[in-house]
Design a protein around this motif. Structure first.
Motif, short mmCIF file in Angstrom:
data_model
loop_
_atom_site.label_atom_id
_atom_site.label_comp_id
_atom_site.label_asym_id
_atom_site.label_seq_id
_atom_site.Cartn_x
_atom_site.Cartn_y
_atom_site.Cartn_z
N GLU A 158 0.82 -1.22 0.00
CA GLU A 158 0.00 0.00 0.00
C GLU A 158 0.85 1.26 0.00
OE1 GLU A 158 -3.89 -1.71 2.50
OE2 GLU A 158 -2.25 -0.77 3.59
N LEU A 159 2.17 1.09 0.15
CA LEU A 159 3.03 2.26 0.35
C LEU A 159 4.03 2.42 -0.79
CD1 LEU A 159 4.55 3.51 3.60
CD2 LEU A 159 6.12 3.00 1.75
N VAL A 160 4.13 3.64 -1.31
CA VAL A 160 5.20 3.94 -2.28
C VAL A 160 6.03 5.10 -1.78
CG1 VAL A 160 3.86 3.09 -4.25
CG2 VAL A 160 3.82 5.53 -3.69
N PHE A 161 7.26 5.15 -2.28
CA PHE A 161 8.15 6.26 -1.96
C PHE A 161 8.09 7.29 -3.08
CE2 PHE A 161 10.06 2.57 0.24
CZ PHE A 161 10.05 3.05 1.54
N THR A 162 8.06 8.54 -2.70
CA THR A 162 8.03 9.64 -3.67
C THR A 162 9.28 10.50 -3.42
OG1 THR A 162 6.88 11.16 -2.20
CG2 THR A 162 5.50 9.66 -3.50
N GLY A 185 14.64 14.22 -0.02
CA GLY A 185 14.47 13.41 -1.24
C GLY A 185 13.57 12.20 -1.07
N VAL A 186 12.89 12.09 0.08
CA VAL A 186 12.00 10.94 0.28
C VAL A 186 10.67 11.37 0.89
CG1 VAL A 186 11.69 8.66 1.34
CG2 VAL A 186 13.99 9.43 0.70
N GLY A 187 9.60 11.08 0.20
CA GLY A 187 8.26 11.22 0.75
C GLY A 187 7.59 9.85 0.76
N LEU A 188 6.49 9.75 1.49
CA LEU A 188 5.71 8.51 1.53
C LEU A 188 4.30 8.80 1.04
CD1 LEU A 188 6.34 7.18 5.16
CD2 LEU A 188 7.70 6.72 3.11
N LEU A 189 3.75 7.88 0.27
CA LEU A 189 2.34 7.92 -0.08
C LEU A 189 1.76 6.54 0.17
CD1 LEU A 189 -0.27 9.02 -1.39
CD2 LEU A 189 0.72 8.47 -3.63
N ALA A 190 0.84 6.45 1.12
CA ALA A 190 0.15 5.19 1.39
C ALA A 190 -1.28 5.31 0.88
CB ALA A 190 0.15 4.89 2.89
N VAL A 191 -1.71 4.29 0.16
CA VAL A 191 -3.09 4.24 -0.36
C VAL A 191 -3.65 2.89 0.08
CG1 VAL A 191 -4.56 4.33 -2.40
CG2 VAL A 191 -2.39 5.59 -2.38
N ARG A 192 -4.56 2.93 1.03
CA ARG A 192 -5.05 1.67 1.57
C ARG A 192 -5.87 0.89 0.56
NH1 ARG A 192 -6.12 3.15 7.83
NH2 ARG A 192 -4.18 2.27 8.63
N LYS A 193 -5.73 -0.43 0.60
CA LYS A 193 -6.50 -1.33 -0.27
C LYS A 193 -7.97 -0.95 -0.21
CE LYS A 193 -3.23 -3.76 -1.76
NZ LYS A 193 -2.80 -3.48 -3.11
N GLY A 194 -8.61 -0.99 -1.35
CA GLY A 194 -10.02 -0.65 -1.39
C GLY A 194 -10.24 0.82 -1.70
N THR A 195 -9.17 1.61 -1.65
CA THR A 195 -9.29 3.02 -2.02
C THR A 195 -9.03 3.14 -3.51
OG1 THR A 195 -8.38 3.61 0.13
CG2 THR A 195 -8.41 5.34 -1.56
N ARG A 196 -9.97 3.70 -4.23
CA ARG A 196 -9.75 3.85 -5.67
C ARG A 196 -8.67 4.88 -5.90
NH1 ARG A 196 -15.66 4.50 -7.84
NH2 ARG A 196 -16.56 2.71 -6.74
N PHE A 197 -7.80 4.60 -6.85
CA PHE A 197 -6.68 5.49 -7.11
C PHE A 197 -6.28 5.41 -8.58
CE2 PHE A 197 -2.32 7.10 -6.84
CZ PHE A 197 -2.53 8.19 -6.03
N ALA A 198 -6.19 6.54 -9.22
CA ALA A 198 -5.82 6.61 -10.64
C ALA A 198 -4.68 7.61 -10.81
CB ALA A 198 -7.02 7.03 -11.47
N PRO A 199 -3.44 7.12 -10.84
CA PRO A 199 -2.29 8.05 -10.92
C PRO A 199 -2.43 8.99 -12.11
CG PRO A 199 -1.54 5.76 -10.68
CD PRO A 199 -3.01 5.72 -10.93
N GLN A 200 -2.10 10.24 -11.92
CA GLN A 200 -2.16 11.23 -12.99
C GLN A 200 -0.75 11.51 -13.52
OE1 GLN A 200 -5.46 12.44 -14.05
NE2 GLN A 200 -5.48 10.49 -13.00
N GLY A 201 -0.70 12.27 -14.60
CA GLY A 201 0.60 12.60 -15.18
C GLY A 201 1.11 11.46 -16.04
N PRO A 202 2.29 11.66 -16.66
CA PRO A 202 2.82 10.62 -17.55
C PRO A 202 3.02 9.31 -16.79
CG PRO A 202 4.06 12.67 -17.77
CD PRO A 202 3.15 12.85 -16.59
#
Lengths: 495, 495
Positions: free
Chosen positions: B62-66, B203-220
């Motif tokens: 559920e977690l990515v690094f930005t 140089g490090v951020g966190l983005l967590a998106v819990r399962k069941g949460t709809r998510f559509a990444p934007q940008g290229p």
């Protein structure tokens, strides 16, 4: 143990490591703050910007740091296109740009913009006169890499920059692969690069926008980096990136090292087709990056080849479909019309020992042979039509038709000859690269000269590799037609 | 020398430094590659993701690094909104969110979406029932920080998360300020954070998106980080970020250190209004971050104050307009309706010595006095209406009207009383904060009780600081009306 994938990421340069360590203690604070720690961070950032700008060949206030080369490209393309919206919405780019450019172009297209993909010849090079012909009054931006990341071919950037300047259209140069070797010449408008390609740390890209180039940053606004790159600056990494780039430029042995790597690559280019039967070496043999060469081996599974090379101690990359998550072959090899199966890219890092290259040349023939044996590949080299060392692939690459012309030819074939091919049909459905080509090679000699064979395949690589095989084997590729599943590829036996 | 600005950036944690050094040698290669160096990098990345996910309280997938907390917010907001487009296009966020949230909201609005800004009370806190009232069937997303970055006030995140879950609307929590102190409780859907706030590298951020949460990444599009963060992974920094967060969580003394800093902040909150006349301490005194406190000093120029504190060896931050590049005061202080002039934010890093806080309390009165003297400020403290140590600012903050109500009241005032104020007019045009307020304070006693004074000012801070001064001085703020240049602010003398 030899790492031959500098074009993906170069190991950290000792100067970068040193600078990173030093600036961790001095550069962690917010450079926008007025207090001591902030001022110190600002000084480091300013000095890094000056050093990077000098190495790029621009003014410090024209250059911003981004978190990656990919983001530099995304920001550069979107910012340049948005600022030119009144002039037009047409984006021109070569067919062999890095995926970051292609993905930025997709976003532009999805938002109603148009794009024109410039075809390349069989060496992967764009013709400047084709750029000139494609430049229209509504062209908003041209994107052209300085050198290709998969085959090393240099693009005529200086010439194209002059054409763009004349047409008053900005040119964005993706210099990720060439910047380690020197500044990009010519009157480009925007330039992008990535520090981990030159031995800088990950986390740093460059975006230069020359004065006089209109630019409108997209996405949420942010005060950092002149509003062109959002987020807290990564100063330790930026300092390390700039210091290592400056060290490369200042190294009196840099030119000699580039020449040495160039000779090592020349050796690979010459020896691989002699040592391994049925190999196609890709890219321009002369107008190329010093350290990079790509070749493809007929009847070889790219993933197995990479695995065996890794076991033998060599880290290399591949554009074969079976080594990508999408199961499609590299768009670069496709645009060039060259073989994608059994593809190997070698990019030598600074200081690569000659002995490692020699050992690679010693190991490669055995590794390719073992993969071919496992796949039950047809006879190659001496046993095939052409003798070892004289396969068509080792001949100078021929000028290729543009992508548009090639598509036209296929279309024509499909409506005439390919429609009623006759001859044997090879059912390779469900089989992945390189099996469809192997099965074709096994039956071609059962067909009388002038007769045809049809290969049914639903593997994306077949579309590229069956025509490429025909070129290498001097057989006639008739064309492709739709089939119930996948496609039917028709080949006529010439000899 | 004391660095009191941990909320901007914390110095690198020793564990982060160690982990960074170790992974520079192991984690520079491309983790998408199949060879040894790539596999090694992938292992490091996977381990870092597991450690960070555990500290956040989510699953590793559920977690990515930005590349930054800012980009985590930008991606999180745009991805969540895009995925909810069918449900609606209304974005709810508090008025005191970090600028990265506000800027993402601006982009949403520019693209045709709508947004509702949730008002806060005078402590900077959102009321959960106001969120409940604002939740509509077409609400696409709610954004609420876990704790405010300027005044430290904690938001009722758990309660709001429950409301959102009931309404089936996703909640994005910007946890940048609170994550160093513990996981965010409750059923949030998305969470963002920034490593350099807890002693990780920039140089490090966190983005967590819990399962069941709809998510559509934007940008290229980009294959890295599940398609949610573009660009080559910065593995050494990611490893260092995760290691330092894990070290904070594992530290058996962490709770005690938080308590110790909380007591130091309590001391600052209590002592500053005793030691310095005419100070307003902002934020919730109890439901707050342990290490952060903000106060504003009447008749003080924020930039001069910061400069003097820096000379005395203290690095602090400010929300005063004269310390920002935009010449507008902090939107947080504005939304709270508190004074912005002479604003100081103190955020104590881990391990701050008690003696440094004592020295700050010793230095501050002298510094404030000298800045006031230079500005020829009116008498303060004992000489003013309220005695030192008993200024209204030290009283518990009052519940404030919502932003909407306040705007309504101003509008009403402008059309009735403010239209024909009478009394003296102070021309403070062209003068910057805190001069308009100083000039007001100098003339108020020339006006009879019940009479009014009008201040003409084109300084953005006056709009906020004249009403705030009225609250502190127990005078009546009548309202604002348009003037030929800037605005006319009307104040009625009460006593």
């Amino acid at each position: 143990m030899a790492y031959f994938d500098a074009a993906s990421a170069a190991p950290l340069h000792p100067v970068a490591r040193e600078a990173l360590l030093a600036s961790l203690d001095e550069g962690w604070a917010d450079p926008a703050r007025l207090y001591r720690e902030g001022r110190r961070a600002r000084l480091l950032l300013d000095a890094a910007r000056e050093a990077a700008a000098e190495a790029v060949g621009c003014r410090p206030d024209e250059l911003v740091f981004t978190p990656s080369g990919t983001q530099a490209v995304h920001s550069g393309v979107s910012g340049a296109l948005a600022a030119r919206r009144r002039a037009g919405r047409r984006l021109l780019h070569s067919a062999v740009e890095h995926s970051s450019v292609l993905h930025a172009a997709e976003v532009h297209e999805a938002a109603g913009g148009s794009r024109v993909e410039l075809a390349v010849d069989r060496t992967g090079r764009v013709a400047a006169d084709e750029v000139a012909a494609a430049l229209a009054p509504d062209t908003a931006l041209v994107c052209l890499q300085s050198a290709n990341h998969e085959v090393g071919t240099e693009q005529p950037v200086e010439e194209v920059a002059a054409l763009c300047r004349e047409a008053e259209v900005p040119l964005l140069v993706d210099a990720a692969q060439s910047l380690p070797w020197g500044p990009v010449p010519g009157a480009w408008s925007l330039l992008t690069a990535s520090a981990h390609k030159w031995g800088g740390p990950p986390g740093v890209g460059l975006l230069a926008v020359r004065k006089g180039t209109r630019f409108a940053p997209q996405g949420p606004r942010d005060e950092r980096e002149s509003g062109r790159s959002a987020g807290f600056e990564n100063i330790p990494a930026v300092v390390a990136a700039a210091a290592s780039l400056r060290a490369l430029r200042a190294d009196p042995g840099a030119g000699e090292e580039a020449d040495r790597l160039r000779r090592l690559v020349d050796r690979i280019r010459a020896r691989v087709p002699e040592l391994v039967p049925d190999v196609e070496v890709a890219g321009d043999p002369v107008r190329r990056l010093p350290h990079l060469v790509t070749f493809s081996c007929l009847y070889v599974d790219g993933e197995a080849l990479l695995h065996e090379l890794d076991r033998a101690g060599f880290s290399v990359s591949s554009g074969s479909s079976c080594t990508s998550s999408t199961l499609t072959p590299s768009h670069v090899l496709r645009a060039m019309g060259v073989l994608s199966e059994g593809n190997v890219r070698i990019s030598l890092p600074y200081g690569t020992a000659e002995a490692e290259v020699d050992r690679f040349l010693e190991v490669l023939p055995r590794v390719v042979r073992s993969v071919r044996e496992r796949l039950d590949a047809p006879a190659t080299g001496a046993g095939s039509a052409a003798g070892a060392g004289a396969v068509p692939a080792s001949a100078p690459p021929k000028a290729a038709a543009s992508a548009t012309e090639a598509a036209g030819a296929t279309g024509a074939a499909a409506s005439s000859e390919a429609a009623a091919p006759g001859g044997p049909v090879v059912d390779a459905l469900g089989k992945r690269c390189p099996i469809p080509v192997i099965e074709l090679a096994k039956v071609i000699h059962e067909v009388p000269v002038g007769g045809t064979v049809t290969v049914l395949s639903d593997d994306e690589a077949a579309r590229q590799d069956i025509p490429a095989w025909c070129t290498m084997r001097d057989q006639e590729y008739v064309g492709e037609r739709a089939a119930e599943r996948g496609a039917a590829y028709v080949v006529r036996r010439r000899a």
